[in-house]
Write a protein that holds these residues in place. Structure first.
Motif, short mmCIF file in Angstrom:
data_model
loop_
_atom_site.label_atom_id
_atom_site.label_comp_id
_atom_site.label_asym_id
_atom_site.label_seq_id
_atom_site.Cartn_x
_atom_site.Cartn_y
_atom_site.Cartn_z
N ASP A 15 7.16 10.77 -8.56
CA ASP A 15 6.84 11.94 -9.61
C ASP A 15 7.05 13.57 -9.47
N SER A 71 1.12 3.58 -3.65
CA SER A 71 0.91 4.83 -4.29
C SER A 71 1.92 5.96 -3.66
N ASP A 72 1.91 6.01 -2.63
CA ASP A 72 3.08 7.38 -1.78
C ASP A 72 4.34 7.38 -2.93
N VAL A 73 5.84 6.51 -2.87
CA VAL A 73 6.31 6.07 -3.06
C VAL A 73 5.99 6.88 -4.52
N GLU A 74 4.88 6.31 -5.34
CA GLU A 74 5.39 6.71 -7.03
C GLU A 74 4.54 8.27 -7.38
N HIS A 75 3.74 8.48 -5.94
CA HIS A 75 3.81 10.02 -5.70
C HIS A 75 4.95 10.79 -5.95
N LYS A 76 6.19 10.51 -5.02
CA LYS A 76 7.24 11.38 -4.59
C LYS A 76 7.91 11.18 -5.67
N ASP A 112 1.37 -1.53 -0.27
CA ASP A 112 0.12 0.14 0.40
C ASP A 112 0.97 1.56 0.06
N ILE A 113 2.09 1.19 0.72
CA ILE A 113 2.96 2.12 0.70
C ILE A 113 3.68 2.60 -0.88
#
Length: 108
Positions: A98, A91-96, A88-89
């Motif tokens: 970007d 998605s946060d990594v993908e955002h960061k 689940d973490i």
């Protein structure tokens, strides 16, 4: 070869070596490392230094990006598990990622 998403770096190196019928000692010699070190890399109990990844790319004529991708997915997956998190973490990594891509280049 196995699908890259489902193969671990060490297993991939072993598959490459075996597909060429290259003894572990011979490949270790070409990499200028001890055979026991290569064995540990193949068993995923030791991280390969970046120069080993580059040499493997040359020896097996494989795009270094492919090898680094397999290596990094192993590294990130293990770290997430060791820290007690699950996927689940990501998605946060993908955002960061970007956000960081939009910023000035990172210095390593």
């Amino acid at each position: 070869m196995s699908g890259q998403k489902n193969v671990f770096f060490g297993d991939y190196v072993r598959e490459l070596r075996n597909s060429r019928k290259l003894p572990l000692r011979k490949l270790a010699s070409e990499l200028d490392i001890d055979p026991s070190t290569l064995g540990k890399i193949e068993r995923s109990s030791r991280k390969p230094p970046q120069e080993i990844i580059a040499k493997l790319s040359q020896i097996f004529d494989i795009d270094i990006h492919t090898l680094k991708t397999i290596y990094l997915t192993d590294k990130i997956s293990k770290e997430i598990i060791e820290e007690g998190f699950d996927k689940d973490i990501l998605s946060d990594v993908e955002h960061k990622v970007d956000i960081l891509k939009k910023r000035a280049p990172l210095h390593t």
